[in-house]
Design an enzyme around this catalytic site. Structure first.
Site, PDB file in Angstrom:
ATOM      1  N   HIS A 180      20.781  23.880 -11.623  1.00 55.70           N
ATOM      2  CA  HIS A 180      20.871  22.798 -10.640  1.00 55.70           C
ATOM      3  C   HIS A 180      19.709  22.947  -9.666  1.00 55.70           C
ATOM      4  O   HIS A 180      19.055  23.979  -9.624  1.00 55.70           O
ATOM      5  CB  HIS A 180      22.225  22.817  -9.903  1.00 55.70           C
ATOM      6  CG  HIS A 180      22.462  24.060  -9.120  1.00 55.70           C
ATOM      7  ND1 HIS A 180      22.804  25.270  -9.694  1.00 55.70           N
ATOM      8  CD2 HIS A 180      22.388  24.294  -7.791  1.00 55.70           C
ATOM      9  CE1 HIS A 180      22.946  26.197  -8.756  1.00 55.70           C
ATOM     10  NE2 HIS A 180      22.689  25.633  -7.580  1.00 55.70           N
ATOM     11  N   HIS A 218       8.750  22.683  -7.045  1.00 49.33           N
ATOM     12  CA  HIS A 218       8.919  22.116  -8.385  1.00 49.33           C
ATOM     13  C   HIS A 218       8.878  23.192  -9.467  1.00 49.33           C
ATOM     14  O   HIS A 218       8.185  23.055 -10.480  1.00 49.33           O
ATOM     15  CB  HIS A 218       7.889  21.014  -8.654  1.00 49.33           C
ATOM     16  CG  HIS A 218       8.218  19.752  -7.942  1.00 49.33           C
ATOM     17  ND1 HIS A 218       7.958  19.564  -6.603  1.00 49.33           N
ATOM     18  CD2 HIS A 218       8.831  18.631  -8.371  1.00 49.33           C
ATOM     19  CE1 HIS A 218       8.369  18.365  -6.246  1.00 49.33           C
ATOM     20  NE2 HIS A 218       8.923  17.772  -7.289  1.00 49.33           N
ATOM     21  N   HIS A 247      17.788  21.998  -5.679  1.00 53.35           N
ATOM     22  CA  HIS A 247      17.954  21.777  -4.245  1.00 53.35           C
ATOM     23  C   HIS A 247      16.631  21.307  -3.666  1.00 53.35           C
ATOM     24  O   HIS A 247      15.564  21.637  -4.176  1.00 53.35           O
ATOM     25  CB  HIS A 247      18.344  23.069  -3.511  1.00 53.35           C
ATOM     26  CG  HIS A 247      19.613  23.672  -3.955  1.00 53.35           C
ATOM     27  ND1 HIS A 247      20.842  23.191  -3.571  1.00 53.35           N
ATOM     28  CD2 HIS A 247      19.863  24.742  -4.759  1.00 53.35           C
ATOM     29  CE1 HIS A 247      21.790  23.936  -4.098  1.00 53.35           C
ATOM     30  NE2 HIS A 247      21.223  24.892  -4.829  1.00 53.35           N
ATOM     31  N   HIS A 291      17.541  26.382  -9.832  1.00 48.20           N
ATOM     32  CA  HIS A 291      17.934  27.757 -10.121  1.00 48.20           C
ATOM     33  C   HIS A 291      19.330  27.748 -10.729  1.00 48.20           C
ATOM     34  O   HIS A 291      19.988  26.725 -10.805  1.00 48.20           O
ATOM     35  CB  HIS A 291      17.881  28.642  -8.879  1.00 48.20           C
ATOM     36  CG  HIS A 291      18.967  28.399  -7.878  1.00 48.20           C
ATOM     37  ND1 HIS A 291      19.535  29.403  -7.131  1.00 48.20           N
ATOM     38  CD2 HIS A 291      19.613  27.284  -7.495  1.00 48.20           C
ATOM     39  CE1 HIS A 291      20.458  28.907  -6.328  1.00 48.20           C
ATOM     40  NE2 HIS A 291      20.521  27.613  -6.527  1.00 48.20           N
ATOM     41  N   CYS A 348      27.602  27.207  -9.808  1.00 49.68           N
ATOM     42  CA  CYS A 348      26.210  27.646  -9.625  1.00 49.68           C
ATOM     43  C   CYS A 348      25.665  28.409 -10.831  1.00 49.68           C
ATOM     44  O   CYS A 348      24.482  28.714 -10.881  1.00 49.68           O
ATOM     45  CB  CYS A 348      26.075  28.497  -8.364  1.00 49.68           C
ATOM     46  SG  CYS A 348      26.319  27.544  -6.856  1.00 49.68           S
ATOM     47  N   GLU A 400      19.772  25.533   2.028  1.00 56.46           N
ATOM     48  CA  GLU A 400      19.961  25.090   0.652  1.00 56.46           C
ATOM     49  C   GLU A 400      20.574  23.690   0.583  1.00 56.46           C
ATOM     50  O   GLU A 400      20.248  22.901  -0.300  1.00 56.46           O
ATOM     51  CB  GLU A 400      20.863  26.097  -0.077  1.00 56.46           C
ATOM     52  CG  GLU A 400      21.018  25.831  -1.542  1.00 56.46           C
ATOM     53  CD  GLU A 400      21.860  26.875  -2.227  1.00 56.46           C
ATOM     54  OE1 GLU A 400      21.284  27.878  -2.688  1.00 56.46           O
ATOM     55  OE2 GLU A 400      23.088  26.692  -2.311  1.00 56.46           O
TER      56      GLU A 400
END
Length: 141
Positions: free
Chosen positions: A41, A78, A43, A27, A37, A125
């Site tokens: 990137h 994914h 997680h 996201h 952010c 996260e």
């Protein structure tokens, strides 16, 4: 597998079901105020879902664990969260992800005859950062 403990939600239901899962997703938060952010990137999110209820279904389940996993994992694993329609009007922050997971699960639970309630969604996260989403009591009616 590492055991994780989450904040407990107070309730008076006879049964409490907890489902842990993880998924990989990317996201970005398209605002300079988001700092790093703002760039794409990813997680490995760890998610815990708490469901309560007083009545079991005909098989003896509050809700089938697989049904809960399918609602979340099939939707987000994914993927790029920003590409999902529920994040077109809001940024896919961890808070919003937790809220959307609750909404999708509760929508499905509302179709069940035994009417279980999604009491809490925890979205981790990173190893040191997580969000807890709990609906207001009126949202559970």
């Amino acid at each position: 597998m590492m055991q994780q403990f989450y904040p407990q939600v107070q309730h008076s239901y006879r049964y409490e079901l907890n489902k842990d899962m993880h998924l990989a997703a990317a996201h970005f938060i398209p605002s300079e105020d988001a700092g790093q952010c703002q760039h794409m990137h990813g997680h490995t999110y760890f998610i815990n879902i708490t469901i309560g209820g007083d009545t079991l279904d005909g098989l003896g389940f509050l809700v089938d664990f697989k049904k809960i996993k399918d609602i979340v994992h099939k939707r987000y694993d994914h993927s790029v969260l920003n590409d999902h329609p529920e994040y077109k009007a809001v940024f896919p922050t961890t808070e919003r992800v937790a809220e959307q997971i609750w909404s999708a699960i509760q929508k499905e639970l509302n179709t069940q005859a035994n009417k279980p309630k999604c009491l809490q969604v925890v979205v981790r996260e990173t190893p040191t950062s997580y969000v807890v989403y709990r609906p207001k009591p009126e949202e559970l009616k």
